[in-house]
Enzyme design. Structure first.
Site, PDB file in Angstrom:
ATOM      1  N   ASN A 194       0.858  -1.186   0.000  1.00  0.00           N
ATOM      2  CA  ASN A 194       0.000   0.000   0.000  1.00  0.00           C
ATOM      3  C   ASN A 194       0.896   1.239   0.000  1.00  0.00           C
ATOM      4  O   ASN A 194       1.502   1.559   1.016  1.00  0.00           O
ATOM      5  CB  ASN A 194      -0.893  -0.035   1.254  1.00  0.00           C
ATOM      6  CG  ASN A 194      -1.725   1.225   1.401  1.00  0.00           C
ATOM      7  OD1 ASN A 194      -1.859   2.007   0.462  1.00  0.00           O
ATOM      8  ND2 ASN A 194      -2.284   1.424   2.582  1.00  0.00           N
ATOM      9  N   TRP A 195       0.965   1.887  -1.150  1.00  0.00           N
ATOM     10  CA  TRP A 195       1.885   3.027  -1.272  1.00  0.00           C
ATOM     11  C   TRP A 195       1.305   4.303  -0.683  1.00  0.00           C
ATOM     12  O   TRP A 195       1.983   5.336  -0.648  1.00  0.00           O
ATOM     13  CB  TRP A 195       2.232   3.258  -2.752  1.00  0.00           C
ATOM     14  CG  TRP A 195       3.032   2.155  -3.382  1.00  0.00           C
ATOM     15  CD1 TRP A 195       3.472   0.996  -2.776  1.00  0.00           C
ATOM     16  CD2 TRP A 195       3.498   2.095  -4.730  1.00  0.00           C
ATOM     17  NE1 TRP A 195       4.172   0.226  -3.675  1.00  0.00           N
ATOM     18  CE2 TRP A 195       4.203   0.885  -4.888  1.00  0.00           C
ATOM     19  CE3 TRP A 195       3.390   2.946  -5.834  1.00  0.00           C
ATOM     20  CZ2 TRP A 195       4.800   0.498  -6.092  1.00  0.00           C
ATOM     21  CZ3 TRP A 195       3.979   2.578  -7.036  1.00  0.00           C
ATOM     22  CH2 TRP A 195       4.679   1.365  -7.157  1.00  0.00           C
ATOM     23  N   LYS A 196       0.072   4.277  -0.272  1.00  0.00           N
ATOM     24  CA  LYS A 196      -0.588   5.461   0.311  1.00  0.00           C
ATOM     25  C   LYS A 196      -0.392   6.675  -0.610  1.00  0.00           C
ATOM     26  O   LYS A 196      -0.448   6.533  -1.820  1.00  0.00           O
ATOM     27  CB  LYS A 196      -0.071   5.721   1.724  1.00  0.00           C
ATOM     28  CG  LYS A 196      -0.098   4.458   2.586  1.00  0.00           C
ATOM     29  CD  LYS A 196       0.082   4.727   4.042  1.00  0.00           C
ATOM     30  CE  LYS A 196       0.200   3.407   4.786  1.00  0.00           C
ATOM     31  NZ  LYS A 196       0.052   3.514   6.213  1.00  0.00           N
ATOM     32  N   SER A 214       3.147  -2.200  10.426  1.00  0.00           N
ATOM     33  CA  SER A 214       4.607  -2.175  10.579  1.00  0.00           C
ATOM     34  C   SER A 214       5.266  -3.509  10.247  1.00  0.00           C
ATOM     35  O   SER A 214       6.206  -3.928  10.938  1.00  0.00           O
ATOM     36  CB  SER A 214       4.986  -1.710  11.992  1.00  0.00           C
ATOM     37  OG  SER A 214       4.520  -0.392  12.201  1.00  0.00           O
ATOM     38  N   GLY A 272       2.678  -1.200   4.348  1.00  0.00           N
ATOM     39  CA  GLY A 272       2.690   0.217   4.001  1.00  0.00           C
ATOM     40  C   GLY A 272       4.111   0.709   3.766  1.00  0.00           C
ATOM     41  O   GLY A 272       4.698   0.495   2.701  1.00  0.00           O
ATOM     42  N   GLY A 273       4.684   1.327   4.780  1.00  0.00           N
ATOM     43  CA  GLY A 273       5.992   1.983   4.670  1.00  0.00           C
ATOM     44  C   GLY A 273       7.064   1.116   4.015  1.00  0.00           C
ATOM     45  O   GLY A 273       7.811   1.594   3.146  1.00  0.00           O
ATOM     46  N   HIS A 312      -9.649   1.043   4.912  1.00  0.00           N
ATOM     47  CA  HIS A 312      -8.362   1.209   5.607  1.00  0.00           C
ATOM     48  C   HIS A 312      -8.578   2.135   6.808  1.00  0.00           C
ATOM     49  O   HIS A 312      -9.360   3.088   6.735  1.00  0.00           O
ATOM     50  CB  HIS A 312      -7.335   1.803   4.634  1.00  0.00           C
ATOM     51  CG  HIS A 312      -5.936   1.749   5.173  1.00  0.00           C
ATOM     52  ND1 HIS A 312      -5.480   2.635   6.117  1.00  0.00           N
ATOM     53  CD2 HIS A 312      -4.916   0.902   4.918  1.00  0.00           C
ATOM     54  CE1 HIS A 312      -4.216   2.332   6.412  1.00  0.00           C
ATOM     55  NE2 HIS A 312      -3.855   1.285   5.695  1.00  0.00           N
ATOM     56  N   GLU A 338      -6.918   4.490   7.934  1.00  0.00           N
ATOM     57  CA  GLU A 338      -6.670   5.909   7.663  1.00  0.00           C
ATOM     58  C   GLU A 338      -7.895   6.547   7.021  1.00  0.00           C
ATOM     59  O   GLU A 338      -8.175   7.726   7.226  1.00  0.00           O
ATOM     60  CB  GLU A 338      -5.421   6.062   6.770  1.00  0.00           C
ATOM     61  CG  GLU A 338      -4.160   5.782   7.584  1.00  0.00           C
ATOM     62  CD  GLU A 338      -2.973   5.322   6.758  1.00  0.00           C
ATOM     63  OE1 GLU A 338      -2.987   5.456   5.528  1.00  0.00           O
ATOM     64  OE2 GLU A 338      -2.019   4.809   7.380  1.00  0.00           O
ATOM     65  N   GLU A 367      -5.669  -5.121  10.656  1.00  0.00           N
ATOM     66  CA  GLU A 367      -4.671  -4.067  10.809  1.00  0.00           C
ATOM     67  C   GLU A 367      -4.922  -3.308  12.111  1.00  0.00           C
ATOM     68  O   GLU A 367      -5.723  -2.357  12.136  1.00  0.00           O
ATOM     69  CB  GLU A 367      -4.766  -3.087   9.638  1.00  0.00           C
ATOM     70  CG  GLU A 367      -4.481  -3.722   8.297  1.00  0.00           C
ATOM     71  CD  GLU A 367      -3.808  -2.721   7.372  1.00  0.00           C
ATOM     72  OE1 GLU A 367      -2.681  -2.990   6.949  1.00  0.00           O
ATOM     73  OE2 GLU A 367      -4.391  -1.664   7.116  1.00  0.00           O
ATOM     74  N   GLY A 372       2.110   2.172  10.755  1.00  0.00           N
ATOM     75  CA  GLY A 372       3.030   3.301  10.602  1.00  0.00           C
ATOM     76  C   GLY A 372       3.703   3.714  11.902  1.00  0.00           C
ATOM     77  O   GLY A 372       4.298   4.793  11.981  1.00  0.00           O
TER      78      GLY A 372
HETATM   79  C1  PEP Z   1      -0.896  -0.048   5.847  1.00  0.00           C
HETATM   80  O1  PEP Z   1      -0.764   0.929   5.149  1.00  0.00           O
HETATM   81  O2  PEP Z   1      -1.912  -0.751   5.700  1.00  0.00           O
HETATM   82  C2  PEP Z   1       0.139  -0.387   6.817  1.00  0.00           C
HETATM   83  C3  PEP Z   1       0.020  -1.488   7.503  1.00  0.00           C
HETATM   84  O3  PEP Z   1       1.179   0.498   6.958  1.00  0.00           O
HETATM   85  P1  PEP Z   1       2.598   0.198   7.687  1.00  0.00           P
HETATM   86  O4  PEP Z   1       3.116  -1.110   7.129  1.00  0.00           O
HETATM   87  O5  PEP Z   1       3.459   1.353   7.327  1.00  0.00           O
HETATM   88  O6  PEP Z   1       2.332   0.090   9.152  1.00  0.00           O
END
Ligand code: PEP
Length: 262
Positions: free
Chosen positions: A13-15, A217, A238-239, A99, A101, A171, A177
């Site tokens: 997930n590049w957000k 994470s 994500g990151g 999600h 966010e 999640e 994050g």
């Molecule tokens: C996500 O964007 O769904 C996520 C889990 O981000 P991260 O891996 O950065 O925690």
């Protein structure tokens, strides 16, 4: 793209990141590595602006393309929104829905999640439906109540055929994050709970085939231990998906963890 629990599913997930040039470079690196990562299913979810660029970079590779969100109407006067048929037309096979966010910053609710799942399925997209508790909810001992409520509200009215076509992602909000990952035991406990709820609603056959991702994470260093758990079928990353080396290493570790589990 249909999924099978024997193959780990990794979605990046590049957000709200990646210019076209960055997206092209990252997707090309993942596409090139995907040949030696044939033991996993891989999906990239770039921002809408980069879908066409990433689609070109992934052409000829088995890597799938996902939207990060959609609006449930098919078309119309909805400035700024993107529908399921538009995502499908842009080459997407999947779409992330609900999600945290989006729930946190954009007022997404279980009711909107439900409508989005329906429209995604209707367009032939695989919805990746996110659920997860906040830190306060976990500390108050309400994790399972929150997950149950999100599943009930989000999947309400879906028949078994529809429910069988979705991918779920657990999640925990406190792990997204933050650099703080759920331990394999914590994640497995919730994944097992989700599978149990699916069994109650749709029966054992569906629940035993359901794909449940973990997100929060995920890094190469914690992937293998997560993937040894019996109910963790993949990860939403994500990151760590923004850098080709770390994402590719996560895919390798997932394949390794899965092998060690069997
Ligand atoms: C996500 O964007 O769904 C996520 C889990 O981000 P991260 O891996 O950065 O925690």
């Amino acid at each position: 793209m249909t999924h099978d629990r024997s193959r780990p599913l990794l979605a990046g997930n590049w957000k709200m990141h990646q210019t076209l040039a960055e997206a092209r470079a990252l997707a090309s690196a993942v596409a090139a590595a995907s040949r030696e990562l044939a033991g996993a299913d891989i999906i990239l979810a770039p921002p809408f602006t980069a879908l066409a660029e990433v689609r070109r970079a992934l052409a000829g590779s088995p890597v799938g393309l996902a939207g990060q969100n959609l609006f449930w109407e098919e078309k119309g006067a909805f400035t700024g929104e993107v529908s399921a048929p538009l995502l499908k037309d842009a080459g997407c096979s999947h779409v992330i829905i609900g999600h945290s966010e989006r729930r946190q910053h954009f007022g997404e609710t279980d009711a909107s999640v439900r409508k989005k799942i329906k429209s995604a399925l209707q367009a032939g997209l695989v919805p990746i439906v996110c659920v997860g508790e906040s830190l306060g909810e976990r500390e108050a001992g309400r994790t399972m109540d929150v997950i149950a409520g999100q599943l009930e509200g989000g999947l309400d009215g879906l028949d078994a055929d529809e429910a069988g076509r979705i991918v779920l992602a657990y999640e925990p909000v406190w792990a997204i994050g933050t650099g703080r990952t759920a331990s394999p035991d914590q994640a497995e406990e919730v994944h097992g709970f989700i599978r149990g709820r699916l069994e109650e609603s749709y029966g054992g056959e569906l629940s035993s085939c359901a794909i449940i991702l973990y997100g929060g994470s995920v890094k190469a260093a914690n992937t293998c231990s997560l993937f040894k758990e019996k109910d963790i079928d993949g990860a939403l990353v994500g990151g760590a998906s923004l850098e080709p080396g770390s994402f590719i290493e996560i895919v390798r570790e997932a394949i390794k963890g899965r092998k060690e589990r069997q």
